[in-house]
Scaffold this motif. Structure first.
Motif, PDB file in Angstrom:
ATOM      1  N   ARG A  55      14.759  10.559  -5.557  1.00 21.88           N
ATOM      2  CA  ARG A  55      15.254  11.856  -5.120  1.00 21.88           C
ATOM      3  C   ARG A  55      16.226  11.706  -3.941  1.00 21.88           C
ATOM      4  NH1 ARG A  55      11.217  11.649  -8.015  1.00 21.88           N
ATOM      5  NH2 ARG A  55      10.462  13.365  -9.327  1.00 21.88           N
ATOM      6  N   LEU A  56      16.703  10.469  -3.744  1.00 18.82           N
ATOM      7  CA  LEU A  56      17.714  10.120  -2.746  1.00 18.82           C
ATOM      8  C   LEU A  56      17.289  10.425  -1.307  1.00 18.82           C
ATOM      9  CD1 LEU A  56      20.927  11.342  -4.632  1.00 18.82           C
ATOM     10  CD2 LEU A  56      19.689   9.188  -4.864  1.00 18.82           C
ATOM     11  N   ASN A  57      15.966  10.547  -1.110  1.00 21.88           N
ATOM     12  CA  ASN A  57      15.454  10.773   0.247  1.00 21.88           C
ATOM     13  C   ASN A  57      15.029   9.405   0.813  1.00 21.88           C
ATOM     14  OD1 ASN A  57      14.167  11.582   2.599  1.00 21.88           O
ATOM     15  ND2 ASN A  57      13.138  13.325   1.646  1.00 21.88           N
ATOM     16  N   TYR A  58      16.061   8.642   1.217  1.00 19.55           N
ATOM     17  CA  TYR A  58      15.811   7.255   1.608  1.00 19.55           C
ATOM     18  C   TYR A  58      15.041   7.146   2.924  1.00 19.55           C
ATOM     19  CZ  TYR A  58      19.134   6.371  -2.107  1.00 19.55           C
ATOM     20  OH  TYR A  58      19.758   6.341  -3.333  1.00 19.55           O
ATOM     21  N   GLN A  59      15.206   8.121   3.826  1.00 17.90           N
ATOM     22  CA  GLN A  59      14.473   8.083   5.088  1.00 17.90           C
ATOM     23  C   GLN A  59      12.965   8.174   4.854  1.00 17.90           C
ATOM     24  OE1 GLN A  59      17.238   7.179   7.871  1.00 17.90           O
ATOM     25  NE2 GLN A  59      15.057   7.422   8.187  1.00 17.90           N
ATOM     26  N   GLY A 113       0.327   2.065  -4.919  1.00 15.10           N
ATOM     27  CA  GLY A 113       0.379   3.407  -4.346  1.00 15.10           C
ATOM     28  C   GLY A 113       1.556   3.560  -3.398  1.00 15.10           C
ATOM     29  N   TRP A 114       1.731   2.599  -2.490  1.00 17.68           N
ATOM     30  CA  TRP A 114       2.844   2.644  -1.534  1.00 17.68           C
ATOM     31  C   TRP A 114       4.187   2.532  -2.249  1.00 17.68           C
ATOM     32  CZ3 TRP A 114       1.746   4.203   3.170  1.00 17.68           C
ATOM     33  CH2 TRP A 114       0.450   4.008   3.665  1.00 17.68           C
ATOM     34  N   ILE A 115       4.230   1.654  -3.253  1.00 16.02           N
ATOM     35  CA  ILE A 115       5.480   1.476  -4.002  1.00 16.02           C
ATOM     36  C   ILE A 115       5.827   2.758  -4.753  1.00 16.02           C
ATOM     37  CG2 ILE A 115       6.494   0.239  -5.980  1.00 16.02           C
ATOM     38  CD1 ILE A 115       4.875  -2.253  -4.909  1.00 16.02           C
ATOM     39  N   ALA A 116       4.808   3.407  -5.349  1.00 22.38           N
ATOM     40  CA  ALA A 116       5.052   4.637  -6.120  1.00 22.38           C
ATOM     41  C   ALA A 116       5.625   5.741  -5.237  1.00 22.38           C
ATOM     42  CB  ALA A 116       3.754   5.103  -6.782  1.00 22.38           C
ATOM     43  N   ILE A 117       5.029   5.952  -4.059  1.00 24.82           N
ATOM     44  CA  ILE A 117       5.504   7.050  -3.205  1.00 24.82           C
ATOM     45  C   ILE A 117       6.894   6.739  -2.635  1.00 24.82           C
ATOM     46  CG2 ILE A 117       4.420   6.312  -1.010  1.00 24.82           C
ATOM     47  CD1 ILE A 117       3.635   9.310  -0.635  1.00 24.82           C
ATOM     48  N   SER A 118       7.147   5.464  -2.333  1.00 20.03           N
ATOM     49  CA  SER A 118       8.476   5.083  -1.821  1.00 20.03           C
ATOM     50  C   SER A 118       9.536   5.261  -2.908  1.00 20.03           C
ATOM     51  CB  SER A 118       8.466   3.632  -1.329  1.00 20.03           C
ATOM     52  OG  SER A 118       7.546   3.478  -0.283  1.00 20.03           O
ATOM     53  N   LYS A 119       9.219   4.817  -4.129  1.00 20.11           N
ATOM     54  CA  LYS A 119      10.193   4.945  -5.228  1.00 20.11           C
ATOM     55  C   LYS A 119      10.403   6.414  -5.600  1.00 20.11           C
ATOM     56  CE  LYS A 119      10.055   0.422  -7.402  1.00 20.11           C
ATOM     57  NZ  LYS A 119       9.756  -0.361  -8.634  1.00 20.11           N
ATOM     58  N   PHE A 120       9.349   7.220  -5.460  1.00 22.01           N
ATOM     59  CA  PHE A 120       9.467   8.660  -5.731  1.00 22.01           C
ATOM     60  C   PHE A 120      10.566   9.257  -4.850  1.00 22.01           C
ATOM     61  CE2 PHE A 120       8.448  13.008  -4.528  1.00 22.01           C
ATOM     62  CZ  PHE A 120       8.257  13.620  -5.750  1.00 22.01           C
ATOM     63  N   THR A 178      15.972  -2.941  -0.260  1.00 23.87           N
ATOM     64  CA  THR A 178      16.752  -2.036  -1.113  1.00 23.87           C
ATOM     65  C   THR A 178      16.998  -0.708  -0.415  1.00 23.87           C
ATOM     66  OG1 THR A 178      15.742  -3.039  -3.064  1.00 23.87           O
ATOM     67  CG2 THR A 178      16.830  -0.921  -3.383  1.00 23.87           C
ATOM     68  N   VAL A 179      15.952  -0.141   0.190  1.00 24.30           N
ATOM     69  CA  VAL A 179      16.088   1.163   0.870  1.00 24.30           C
ATOM     70  C   VAL A 179      17.060   1.044   2.043  1.00 24.30           C
ATOM     71  CG1 VAL A 179      14.861   2.937   2.186  1.00 24.30           C
ATOM     72  CG2 VAL A 179      13.794   1.945   0.166  1.00 24.30           C
ATOM     73  N   ASN A 180      16.911  -0.016   2.833  1.00 22.06           N
ATOM     74  CA  ASN A 180      17.805  -0.191   3.985  1.00 22.06           C
ATOM     75  C   ASN A 180      19.254  -0.400   3.550  1.00 22.06           C
ATOM     76  OD1 ASN A 180      16.477  -0.072   6.686  1.00 22.06           O
ATOM     77  ND2 ASN A 180      15.055  -1.493   5.694  1.00 22.06           N
ATOM     78  N   LYS A 181      19.424  -1.077   2.413  1.00 22.06           N
ATOM     79  CA  LYS A 181      20.780  -1.287   1.894  1.00 22.06           C
ATOM     80  C   LYS A 181      21.411   0.067   1.531  1.00 22.06           C
ATOM     81  CE  LYS A 181      23.275  -4.158  -1.440  1.00 22.06           C
ATOM     82  NZ  LYS A 181      23.121  -4.978  -2.662  1.00 22.06           N
ATOM     83  N   ARG A 182      20.585   0.938   0.892  1.00 22.60           N
ATOM     84  CA  ARG A 182      21.096   2.270   0.514  1.00 22.60           C
ATOM     85  C   ARG A 182      21.447   3.082   1.767  1.00 22.60           C
ATOM     86  NH1 ARG A 182      18.592   3.165  -4.689  1.00 22.60           N
ATOM     87  NH2 ARG A 182      19.230   1.291  -5.828  1.00 22.60           N
ATOM     88  N   ASP A 231       7.695   1.193   5.446  1.00 24.31           N
ATOM     89  CA  ASP A 231       7.383   0.636   6.778  1.00 24.31           C
ATOM     90  C   ASP A 231       5.869   0.624   7.014  1.00 24.31           C
ATOM     91  OD1 ASP A 231       9.882  -0.028   7.719  1.00 24.31           O
ATOM     92  OD2 ASP A 231      10.261   1.909   8.662  1.00 24.31           O
ATOM     93  N   LYS A 232       5.202   1.726   6.633  1.00 28.36           N
ATOM     94  CA  LYS A 232       3.755   1.803   6.786  1.00 28.36           C
ATOM     95  C   LYS A 232       3.064   0.736   5.942  1.00 28.36           C
ATOM     96  CE  LYS A 232       2.519   6.475   8.152  1.00 28.36           C
ATOM     97  NZ  LYS A 232       1.621   7.590   7.823  1.00 28.36           N
ATOM     98  N   ALA A 233       3.584   0.546   4.717  1.00 31.03           N
ATOM     99  CA  ALA A 233       2.994  -0.437   3.801  1.00 31.03           C
ATOM    100  C   ALA A 233       3.087  -1.840   4.390  1.00 31.03           C
ATOM    101  CB  ALA A 233       3.713  -0.379   2.449  1.00 31.03           C
ATOM    102  N   ILE A 234       4.229  -2.151   5.000  1.00 30.64           N
ATOM    103  CA  ILE A 234       4.434  -3.495   5.571  1.00 30.64           C
ATOM    104  C   ILE A 234       3.498  -3.738   6.757  1.00 30.64           C
ATOM    105  CG2 ILE A 234       6.101  -4.861   6.898  1.00 30.64           C
ATOM    106  CD1 ILE A 234       8.231  -3.871   4.844  1.00 30.64           C
ATOM    107  N   VAL A 235       3.201  -2.684   7.508  1.00 30.50           N
ATOM    108  CA  VAL A 235       2.235  -2.820   8.616  1.00 30.50           C
ATOM    109  C   VAL A 235       0.868  -3.226   8.067  1.00 30.50           C
ATOM    110  CG1 VAL A 235       0.950  -1.534  10.384  1.00 30.50           C
ATOM    111  CG2 VAL A 235       3.430  -1.222  10.161  1.00 30.50           C
ATOM    112  N   ILE A 236       0.499  -2.671   6.891  1.00 29.78           N
ATOM    113  CA  ILE A 236      -0.801  -2.976   6.280  1.00 29.78           C
ATOM    114  C   ILE A 236      -0.809  -4.371   5.670  1.00 29.78           C
ATOM    115  CG2 ILE A 236      -2.330  -2.343   4.345  1.00 29.78           C
ATOM    116  CD1 ILE A 236      -1.573   0.599   4.989  1.00 29.78           C
ATOM    117  N   ASP A 237       0.287  -4.740   4.998  1.00 31.14           N
ATOM    118  CA  ASP A 237       0.346  -6.055   4.351  1.00 31.14           C
ATOM    119  C   ASP A 237       1.749  -6.619   4.486  1.00 31.14           C
ATOM    120  OD1 ASP A 237       0.188  -8.320   2.833  1.00 31.14           O
ATOM    121  OD2 ASP A 237      -0.299  -7.327   0.939  1.00 31.14           O
TER     122      ASP A 237
END
Length: 468
Positions: free
Chosen positions: A317-321, A306-313, A346-350, A328-334
């Motif tokens: 759409r180039l909305n990296y923020q 679920g977290w991966i899907a929404i982040s990749k979504f 990958t996101v931070n690199k972009r 970030d929220k996902a990493i807090v959970i796991d």
């Protein structure tokens, strides 16, 4: 040792009342059997023990009560005591199939599966009804599964179904064996045969659909799931699988309809919500896609997909923020999820947050993600940051997992030349060009200042001549 639920309740109440008062009451042996069976079924071992003890005090010659004693011995891994009691019972009743079943159970628990099979085959010879045969054939099939003898397991699970066509666990086990053997065509043939005589078995239609799905015959898979739904229009699994088929056929709106039916039939599942979100994303209905992705992570915050899907979504759409916000929220959970850290990197690199990107790749490696791209991406980020020694060390570690890899070698060559370790640079560049001359562009891309150096041009030029 069959019992009736209706018959059980009154003796059970009397028995428990007796335990509270310490006033001993008499029960016939059948009543004790029902009481003990109830306690074993419900995991109340200490009460089962007390019932067996009292039962044998009142009926010391009852073979069935002693067989329950055997069951307890097996539960407690007291195999010697179980064997001794079974030998005694065999002398009393040499044709009692239950004695052989329990003997097989003891052997199985001690990993003597072939001996357990031989013992069960004796029980089959002694059994008196097709129902008993079905159960015994299923037990033999399970023993063959323990031995990884899938072909033999199939034979006995099929025999089980011949005696009891509604034993769906045997049907599942047959399909499991065929799956393990990669015999999908054989599984399809068997399921079609079974359905000829059991045409309204939704479980078989569901399994048939899964087999067709595996061999990518999506049209036939969809038809099988349709029949499963016709047989049972509340069969959630069939709607889910039908939805997956429709996604493969790019019929996203119909897929959504099937997933939505499952939401109406039972509490929403994170899987169905996620799939609906993915379908809306494919239909470019972004608001609805986001709505269902958010529902997915609210329904099951521990579902990493679920977290991966929404982040990749958001990434697509180039909305990296926004993508970073959710990862970030996902990493807090796991914080130990490798997929999260790779996406974080990958996101931070972009976003050109190179220190954070490097941290993400390093964390992924620390968590055991040794994919080639993880080593390469971390090295490239460290190179861009100017931390050449760390980049070299990272690639040397990576080369232990991917020895003789051209992409690693070109990078090592460029880095060694950059830090003026020319012998090492020359060694790795020659290595790289011998492995794959086509990757020499890595030097010009990652180390543009080096490409004009005569030594580097000479090594690449010589390698090109040799390769031609």
């Amino acid at each position: 040792m069959q019992y009736s639920q209706e018959d059980e309740n009154f003796p059970l109440t009397r028995f428990e009342s007796m335990l509270k008062t310490n006033h001993i009451l008499f029960f016939d042996s059948n009543e004790f059997e029902n009481i003990i069976h109830h306690y074993l079924e419900n995991g109340k071992i200490s009460l089962a023990k007390r019932a067996i003890k009292l039962g044998l005090e009142q009926h010391p010659s009852s073979v069935n009560l002693k067989l329950f004693q055997v069951e307890l011995f097996i539960l407690e891994n007291k195999f010697d005591e179980a064997d001794e009691l079974l030998d005694h019972l065999h002398n009393l009743e040499p044709t009692n199939e239950e004695i052989f079943i329990q003997k097989a159970n003891v052997l199985s628990k001690q990993d003597q599966h072939q001996k357990a099979i031989n013992t069960l085959l004796i029980a089959i010879d002694l059994s008196k009804t097709p129902e008993d045969d079905a159960d015994l054939y299923a037990l033999v099939g399970m023993e063959y599964l323990f031995l990884d003898q899938f072909e033999n397991a199939i034979i006995f699970f099929k025999k089980c179904l011949e005696n009891d066509s509604t034993d769906y666990s045997a049907l599942h086990n047959i399909v499991y064996c065929y799956d393990f053997l990669d015999q999908h065509v054989e599984a399809i043939e068997y399921l079609n045969e079974y359905l000829n005589t059991n045409p309204y078995c939704e479980v078989a239609w569901h399994q048939l659909g899964r087999q067709y799905y595996t061999i990518k015959d999506y049209v036939k898979a969809g038809a099988a799931f349709d029949f499963a739904i016709i047989s049972d229009d509340t069969f959630v699994g069939a709607y889910i699988e039908k939805g997956k088929v429709l996604e493969k056929l790019k019929e996203y709106e119909e897929a959504i309809e099937n997933y939505r039916i499952t939401l109406a039939l039972e509490d929403p599942t994170s899987f169905a919500l996620l799939r609906i979100g993915e379908c809306y994303a494919k239909l470019n209905e972004d608001d609805l896609a986001i709505q269902f992705f958010k529902q997915t992570i609210n329904e099951d915050p521990l579902l990493d997909k679920g977290w991966i899907a929404i982040s990749k979504f958001y990434m697509k759409r180039l909305n990296y923020q926004k993508a970073l916000h959710y990862i970030d929220k996902a990493i807090v959970i796991d914080g130990n999820n490798v997929a999260f850290w790779k996406l974080y990197a990958t996101v931070n690199k972009r976003l050109n947050h190179l220190e954070e990107a490097e941290r993400g790749y390093k964390k992924a490696l620390d968590l055991g993600n040794f994919e080639l791209n993880t080593w390469l991406n971390r090295a490239d980020v460290l190179t861009t940051l100017g931390d050449y020694k760390a980049a070299i060390l990272n690639l040397l570690q990576g080369s232990e997992f991917y020895p003789e890899n051209a992409e690693v070698e070109y990078r090592l060559a460029g880095l060694y030349f950059t830090v003026h370790q020319f012998e090492e640079g020359r060694f790795h560049l020659k290595n790289a060009t011998e492995l794959n001359i086509d990757y020499h562009f890595i030097i010009s891309e990652l180390f543009p200042k080096l490409i004009e150096r005569p030594m580097i041009q000479s090594i690449i030029s010589d390698a090109k001549k040799t390769s031609n």
